[in-house]
Design a protein around this motif. Structure first.
Motif, PDB file in Angstrom:
ATOM      1  N   VAL A  12      36.436  41.345  42.345  1.00 21.41           N
ATOM      2  CA  VAL A  12      35.869  40.612  41.221  1.00 21.41           C
ATOM      3  C   VAL A  12      36.796  39.473  40.816  1.00 21.41           C
ATOM      4  CG1 VAL A  12      35.160  40.776  38.804  1.00 21.41           C
ATOM      5  CG2 VAL A  12      34.537  42.593  40.412  1.00 21.41           C
ATOM      6  N   GLU A  13      38.100  39.713  40.804  1.00 12.30           N
ATOM      7  CA  GLU A  13      39.020  38.630  40.451  1.00 12.30           C
ATOM      8  C   GLU A  13      38.920  37.484  41.447  1.00 12.30           C
ATOM      9  OE1 GLU A  13      43.539  38.009  38.905  1.00 12.30           O
ATOM     10  OE2 GLU A  13      43.305  39.275  40.681  1.00 12.30           O
ATOM     11  N   ASP A  14      38.830  37.787  42.732  1.00 10.71           N
ATOM     12  CA  ASP A  14      38.638  36.736  43.726  1.00 10.71           C
ATOM     13  C   ASP A  14      37.373  35.946  43.420  1.00 10.71           C
ATOM     14  OD1 ASP A  14      40.912  37.579  45.047  1.00 10.71           O
ATOM     15  OD2 ASP A  14      39.864  38.413  46.779  1.00 10.71           O
ATOM     16  N   ALA A  15      36.286  36.648  43.056  1.00  7.26           N
ATOM     17  CA  ALA A  15      35.030  35.967  42.735  1.00  7.26           C
ATOM     18  C   ALA A  15      35.194  35.044  41.534  1.00  7.26           C
ATOM     19  CB  ALA A  15      33.933  37.001  42.468  1.00  7.26           C
ATOM     20  N   ALA A  16      35.961  35.482  40.532  1.00  3.89           N
ATOM     21  CA  ALA A  16      36.189  34.656  39.343  1.00  3.89           C
ATOM     22  C   ALA A  16      36.987  33.402  39.692  1.00  3.89           C
ATOM     23  CB  ALA A  16      36.927  35.475  38.281  1.00  3.89           C
ATOM     24  N   ILE A  17      37.988  33.559  40.542  1.00  2.00           N
ATOM     25  CA  ILE A  17      38.809  32.412  40.953  1.00  2.00           C
ATOM     26  C   ILE A  17      37.951  31.383  41.685  1.00  2.00           C
ATOM     27  CG2 ILE A  17      40.683  31.696  42.491  1.00  2.00           C
ATOM     28  CD1 ILE A  17      42.037  34.403  41.829  1.00  2.00           C
ATOM     29  N   VAL A  18      37.084  31.859  42.560  1.00  2.00           N
ATOM     30  CA  VAL A  18      36.236  30.943  43.326  1.00  2.00           C
ATOM     31  C   VAL A  18      35.242  30.234  42.412  1.00  2.00           C
ATOM     32  CG1 VAL A  18      34.565  30.750  45.197  1.00  2.00           C
ATOM     33  CG2 VAL A  18      36.507  32.298  45.428  1.00  2.00           C
ATOM     34  N   LEU A  19      34.616  30.982  41.482  1.00  2.00           N
ATOM     35  CA  LEU A  19      33.668  30.355  40.567  1.00  2.00           C
ATOM     36  C   LEU A  19      34.346  29.257  39.757  1.00  2.00           C
ATOM     37  CD1 LEU A  19      30.828  30.205  39.405  1.00  2.00           C
ATOM     38  CD2 LEU A  19      31.510  31.925  37.715  1.00  2.00           C
ATOM     39  N   SER A  69      39.307  36.921  30.489  1.00  2.00           N
ATOM     40  CA  SER A  69      38.942  38.203  29.881  1.00  2.00           C
ATOM     41  C   SER A  69      38.749  39.324  30.901  1.00  2.00           C
ATOM     42  CB  SER A  69      37.649  38.026  29.062  1.00  2.00           C
ATOM     43  OG  SER A  69      36.573  37.616  29.900  1.00  2.00           O
ATOM     44  N   LEU A  70      39.172  39.124  32.140  1.00  2.00           N
ATOM     45  CA  LEU A  70      38.930  40.136  33.171  1.00  2.00           C
ATOM     46  C   LEU A  70      39.547  41.483  32.832  1.00  2.00           C
ATOM     47  CD1 LEU A  70      39.352  38.287  36.607  1.00  2.00           C
ATOM     48  CD2 LEU A  70      37.225  39.036  35.503  1.00  2.00           C
ATOM     49  N   ARG A  71      40.669  41.490  32.140  1.00  2.00           N
ATOM     50  CA  ARG A  71      41.370  42.738  31.828  1.00  2.00           C
ATOM     51  C   ARG A  71      41.061  43.250  30.425  1.00  2.00           C
ATOM     52  NH1 ARG A  71      41.789  41.554  36.426  1.00  2.00           N
ATOM     53  NH2 ARG A  71      43.665  41.197  37.664  1.00  2.00           N
ATOM     54  N   ASP A  72      40.069  42.692  29.766  1.00  2.00           N
ATOM     55  CA  ASP A  72      39.798  43.039  28.370  1.00  2.00           C
ATOM     56  C   ASP A  72      38.974  44.305  28.202  1.00  2.00           C
ATOM     57  OD1 ASP A  72      41.207  40.823  27.689  1.00  2.00           O
ATOM     58  OD2 ASP A  72      39.523  39.690  26.870  1.00  2.00           O
ATOM     59  N   GLY A  73      38.443  44.850  29.277  1.00  2.00           N
ATOM     60  CA  GLY A  73      37.633  46.052  29.163  1.00  2.00           C
ATOM     61  C   GLY A  73      36.270  45.759  28.563  1.00  2.00           C
ATOM     62  N   VAL A  74      35.555  46.821  28.243  1.00  2.00           N
ATOM     63  CA  VAL A  74      34.184  46.666  27.744  1.00  2.00           C
ATOM     64  C   VAL A  74      34.004  47.245  26.338  1.00  2.00           C
ATOM     65  CG1 VAL A  74      33.145  46.618  30.043  1.00  2.00           C
ATOM     66  CG2 VAL A  74      33.493  48.833  28.888  1.00  2.00           C
ATOM     67  N   ARG A 133      33.869  40.363  33.581  1.00  2.00           N
ATOM     68  CA  ARG A 133      34.694  41.315  32.813  1.00  2.00           C
ATOM     69  C   ARG A 133      34.199  42.740  33.020  1.00  2.00           C
ATOM     70  NH1 ARG A 133      34.320  40.887  26.280  1.00  2.00           N
ATOM     71  NH2 ARG A 133      35.070  42.994  25.710  1.00  2.00           N
ATOM     72  N   ALA A 134      32.874  42.933  32.959  1.00  2.00           N
ATOM     73  CA  ALA A 134      32.316  44.271  33.176  1.00  2.00           C
ATOM     74  C   ALA A 134      32.560  44.723  34.613  1.00  2.00           C
ATOM     75  CB  ALA A 134      30.821  44.273  32.868  1.00  2.00           C
ATOM     76  N   VAL A 151      34.668  48.092  35.931  1.00  2.00           N
ATOM     77  CA  VAL A 151      34.177  49.111  36.860  1.00  2.00           C
ATOM     78  C   VAL A 151      35.103  49.222  38.070  1.00  2.00           C
ATOM     79  CG1 VAL A 151      32.327  49.632  38.500  1.00  2.00           C
ATOM     80  CG2 VAL A 151      31.778  48.994  36.164  1.00  2.00           C
ATOM     81  N   GLU A 152      35.528  48.094  38.581  1.00  2.00           N
ATOM     82  CA  GLU A 152      36.441  48.091  39.723  1.00  2.00           C
ATOM     83  C   GLU A 152      37.712  48.869  39.389  1.00  2.00           C
ATOM     84  OE1 GLU A 152      36.665  44.366  42.616  1.00  2.00           O
ATOM     85  OE2 GLU A 152      38.087  44.198  40.952  1.00  2.00           O
TER      86      GLU A 152
END
Length: 476
Positions: A228-235, A259-264, A452-453, A457-458
């Motif tokens: 997911v982090e890779d996907a965020a970097i590419v976007l 906000s990737l590490r902010d949880g849900v 973030r979600a 999950v990851e």
């Protein structure tokens, strides 16, 4: 090996952020990353068929330039020096854009597509073009000019389509990310069946200029990535207004990683359970998998409740009418003048569009607005929707459902139709040893919340794209 002949083990397993850290400390070079990727492709792709055109020499020249720029203090950002590849519906100047079809074997692109242009400005290293279904619509089938890609988890099972080569290249560790397109699930479906993060951004978030169209009003450009982090970097590199694309949205681009590490905690998540709970072909392990994710979200202090949306067949039928009519409009002239150059499957699928009347198309567009409004309404109550992406793990190739009568194993049409951002994220393996996934959907242009979600999950499942079994010749 590096260009100097020194082995650099495990480079294919580095995520984008870690590879970037090592590039900037001098522990690794862009040339070494590129050489390692090319050697891995040479070693395993003969049995997987992800690539249809490899630009090794050009990639190494670009990698040398990337290293020289970093040494001179010019840093283009997180993708600087990172190898990638593109689905062969995207134009790359000087290369063929075949769309995996005999009709375009002699086509050469005069300019880069918008996404390739953006990734070049970001310093990413293009390795080549990836296989797809014919015109992103007809496949897999044997009467095409290039072989169909094979699932690296188990070569006897489907990869999903149409971004099949993109999924295989990432899942087998040839690249950390690859570009795909998503009209009815063609990013999220292959990502789900191959254990990847597949993000379909909001319609208009990423420019479609220079991408061969399937359906003008439903095509989305985006990436399949190993995390997911890779996907965020590419976007981050892909997103932004393009005044040369009439469908491009002029909206601000946030920091998708912030906000990737902010949880849900505090988020409200709606589950359209009627979409999948009794759907034909759904397996109990898929039902159990989404149930585990719901429990994880609650334990992470999100509110999870069922939500009612219009019946799934309304979305899928509406989407198929629009997609097929628009595909026929794209191909009408070639179908009349060169019908023999299409595969039988593409011909059958596209020519169905000739039977759709103007009234059918207009009524489908009216229904589409109602369905999109229903999704929007649900997202006024909820921050996210959580649903399945694949009703089952990847089916066997010798037991593929009939594309004209059986329902698809992928449930992706609603959000291609509505244009909302949607992310497929893996949640573990089924009994067959093949990946299972769920799908998060967010409000327009709120990809950051969807990511973030997915990252939550990851983290909670402990998923990392693992060393694949030695299927189809794949070795770690």
């Amino acid at each position: 090996m590096s260009e100097a002949g020194v082995p650099v083990p495990g480079l294919h397993a580095l995520d984008i952020a870690e590879a970037g850290r090592r590039l900037r400390t001098g522990e690794v070079t862009a040339v070494a990353l590129t050489q390692a990727a090319l050697e891995r492709i040479e070693h395993i792709d003969g049995s997987l068929h992800a690539f249809i055109h490899l630009s090794g020499d050009a990639a190494l020249r670009a990698a040398r330039q990337a290293d020289a720029e970093l040494e001179a203090g010019r840093d283009r950002g997180p993708l600087h020096g990172i190898p990638y590849a593109v689905k062969d519906v995207y134009d790359v100047a000087g290369l063929p854009t075949t769309c995996h079809s005999r009709l375009r074997l002699d086509h050469r692109a005069e300019a880069d597509s918008a996404v390739v242009e953006r990734l070049g400005l970001a310093g990413a290293i293009l390795l080549g073009k990836l296989a797809t279904d014919e015109f992103a619509f007809g496949g897999p089938t044997e009467d095409l000019p290039f072989p169909a890609p094979l699932n690296p988890w188990n070569a006897a099972h489907m990869t999903g389509g149409s971004s099949s080569g993109s999924a295989v290249a990432v899942a087998a560790g040839m690249v950390r990310f690859a570009l795909g397109t998503d009209t009815g699930g063609s990013i999220r479906g292959p990502a789900a069946l191959c254990g990847l993060a597949g993000l379909k951004p909001t319609f208009g978030r990423v420019s479609r200029r220079g991408a061969f169209p399937l359906a003008y009003s439903m095509d989305h450009c985006g990436a399949l990535a190993a995390s997911v982090e890779d996907a965020a970097i590419v976007l981050q590199a892909l997103a932004g207004h393009d005044p040369l694309d009439p469908s491009s949205a002029d909206v601000p681009v946030p920091d998708f990683r912030r906000s990737l590490r902010d949880g849900v905690a505090g988020l409200r998540i709606g589950v359209p359970r009627a979409f999948f709970a009794t759907a034909q072909g759904v397996t109990q392990e898929v039902i159990a998998a989404i149930g585990r994710v719901e429990a994880m979200m609650r334990e992470a202090r999100a509110t999870v409740e069922d939500v009612t949306l219009p019946d799934y067949p309304l979305f899928s039928t509406c989407g198929r009418v629009l997609l097929t009519a628009e595909a026929y409009a794209v191909h009408e002239q070639d179908l009349k003048s060169r019908p023999q150059d299409y595969s039988a499957l593409a011909m059958q699928r596209i020519t169905l569009g000739a039977t759709i009347t103007a009234a059918d198309y207009i009524q489908a567009q009216r229904l589409r607005r109602e369905l999109a409004a229903a999704v929007d309404g649900a997202l006024t109550r909820f921050d996210l929707l959580l649903t399945v992406c694949n009703l089952a793990a990847a089916p066997r190739l010798d037991a593929m459902p009939d594309p004209f009568s059986a329902p698809s194993v992928i449930q992706a049409y609603p959000f291609s139709l509505s244009g909302h951002p949607a992310l497929s994220v893996p949640v573990g393996l089924g009994a067959s040893g093949l990946p299972l996934s769920v799908q998060f959907v967010g409000r327009y242009f709120e990809e950051a919340t969807v990511l973030r979600a997915g990252a939550t999950v990851e983290a909670l499942t402990g998923w990392r794209l693992p060393t694949l079994p030695a299927a189809a010749g794949v070795q770690s």
